[in-house]
Design a protein around this motif. Structure first.
Motif, PDB file in Angstrom:
ATOM      1  N   GLY A 213      67.640  44.375 -23.080  1.00  0.00           N
ATOM      2  CA  GLY A 213      67.038  43.652 -21.954  1.00  0.00           C
ATOM      3  C   GLY A 213      65.707  43.029 -22.299  1.00  0.00           C
ATOM      4  O   GLY A 213      65.426  41.881 -21.921  1.00  0.00           O
TER       5      GLY A 213
ATOM      6  N   ILE B 234      64.434  39.174 -22.190  1.00  0.00           N
ATOM      7  CA  ILE B 234      63.207  38.785 -21.473  1.00  0.00           C
ATOM      8  C   ILE B 234      62.257  38.026 -22.388  1.00  0.00           C
ATOM      9  O   ILE B 234      61.686  37.005 -21.992  1.00  0.00           O
TER      10      ILE B 234
ATOM     11  N   GLY C  98      67.128  49.692 -15.136  1.00  0.00           N
ATOM     12  CA  GLY C  98      67.090  48.403 -14.437  1.00  0.00           C
ATOM     13  C   GLY C  98      65.739  48.149 -13.787  1.00  0.00           C
ATOM     14  O   GLY C  98      65.206  47.039 -13.867  1.00  0.00           O
ATOM     15  N   ALA C  99      65.176  49.175 -13.165  1.00  0.00           N
ATOM     16  CA  ALA C  99      63.847  49.028 -12.547  1.00  0.00           C
ATOM     17  C   ALA C  99      62.783  48.776 -13.609  1.00  0.00           C
ATOM     18  O   ALA C  99      61.899  47.925 -13.419  1.00  0.00           O
ATOM     19  N   GLU C 100      62.859  49.483 -14.734  1.00  0.00           N
ATOM     20  CA  GLU C 100      61.891  49.264 -15.815  1.00  0.00           C
ATOM     21  C   GLU C 100      61.973  47.835 -16.338  1.00  0.00           C
ATOM     22  O   GLU C 100      60.939  47.179 -16.550  1.00  0.00           O
ATOM     23  N   LEU C 101      63.194  47.329 -16.529  1.00  0.00           N
ATOM     24  CA  LEU C 101      63.351  45.953 -17.008  1.00  0.00           C
ATOM     25  C   LEU C 101      62.835  44.955 -15.979  1.00  0.00           C
ATOM     26  O   LEU C 101      62.256  43.928 -16.349  1.00  0.00           O
ATOM     27  N   GLY C 102      63.021  45.242 -14.698  1.00  0.00           N
ATOM     28  CA  GLY C 102      62.476  44.370 -13.657  1.00  0.00           C
ATOM     29  C   GLY C 102      60.960  44.314 -13.712  1.00  0.00           C
ATOM     30  O   GLY C 102      60.363  43.230 -13.619  1.00  0.00           O
ATOM     31  N   VAL C 103      60.333  45.461 -13.908  1.00  0.00           N
ATOM     32  CA  VAL C 103      58.872  45.508 -14.012  1.00  0.00           C
ATOM     33  C   VAL C 103      58.407  44.767 -15.272  1.00  0.00           C
ATOM     34  O   VAL C 103      57.460  43.959 -15.224  1.00  0.00           O
TER      35      VAL C 103
ATOM     36  N   ALA D 289      59.953  42.386 -16.887  1.00  0.00           N
ATOM     37  CA  ALA D 289      60.174  40.946 -16.695  1.00  0.00           C
ATOM     38  C   ALA D 289      59.085  40.360 -15.808  1.00  0.00           C
ATOM     39  O   ALA D 289      58.555  39.272 -16.088  1.00  0.00           O
ATOM     40  N   GLY D 290      58.737  41.050 -14.731  1.00  0.00           N
ATOM     41  CA  GLY D 290      57.671  40.569 -13.857  1.00  0.00           C
ATOM     42  C   GLY D 290      56.353  40.423 -14.592  1.00  0.00           C
ATOM     43  O   GLY D 290      55.639  39.423 -14.438  1.00  0.00           O
TER      44      GLY D 290
END
Length: 174
Positions: A16, A20, A143-148, A150-151
């Motif tokens: 991921g 990114i 998934g949450a870690e990758l979202g953070v 990416a943000g």
């Protein structure tokens, strides 16, 4: 979290994070070159992230598990290491995500402020490491870690730069 969960988390993070750092969703056009760059980036990230994700559990062989190598001083050492020696970039991500999995994904938590305090911290979201839900929790946390990540990468500062440059970018924002 168990070793399987940490390895799964690290592999998915390397994949991921490679996406990114390689693909800007606003301007991406698939080409052979972009596919090659993506595979190259994933290859560069895999070993450091997996090593970082497994390192904290070395304390099962010595010291006190979830205390000796599961704390903020160890994470800070991995954050500072690339600034001093200019290598081991991205190992800190593996270490940090190991901590997140142990705090969020398991019932026991970790001693963040060890050796100053043996108090273990966790969130009430954890499951037993032997639970049939352990893999699902690992996937949700990843998934949450990758979202953070990416943000941070798309909106605050590039994660694909040295930590010194990232710090300078972050202070410029403030």
């Amino acid at each position: 979290m168990n070793k399987k969960g940490h390895v799964l988390n690290a592999i998915l993070l390397a994949l991921g994070l490679g996406v990114i750092l390689t693909i800007d969703p606003r301007t991406f056009e698939p080409t052979t070159d972009s596919a090659f760059l993506l595979v190259q980036k994933i290859g560069q990230l895999s070993l450091p992230v997996v090593l970082g994700a497994l390192f904290p559990d070395v304390d099962t062989a010595f010291g006190k598990h979830r205390k000796t190598l599961h704390n903020l001083p160890v994470l800070i050492a991995f954050l500072v290491f690339p600034l001093v020696f200019d290598n081991l970039h991205f190992v800190w991500i593996g270490v940090a995500t190991h901590y997140v999995l142990d705090m969020v994904g398991s019932k026991r938590g970790i001693a963040l402020f060890y050796p100053l305090s043996p108090q273990e911290y966790d969130l009430p979201t954890g499951v037993a490491t032997s639970s049939k839900y352990a893999d699902a929790v690992t996937l949700l946390v990843t998934g949450a870690e990758l979202g953070v990540l990416a943000g941070i990468h798309y909106y605050l500062f590039s994660l694909d730069v040295s930590l010194a440059d990232a710090a300078a970018s972050f202070t410029a924002i403030l």
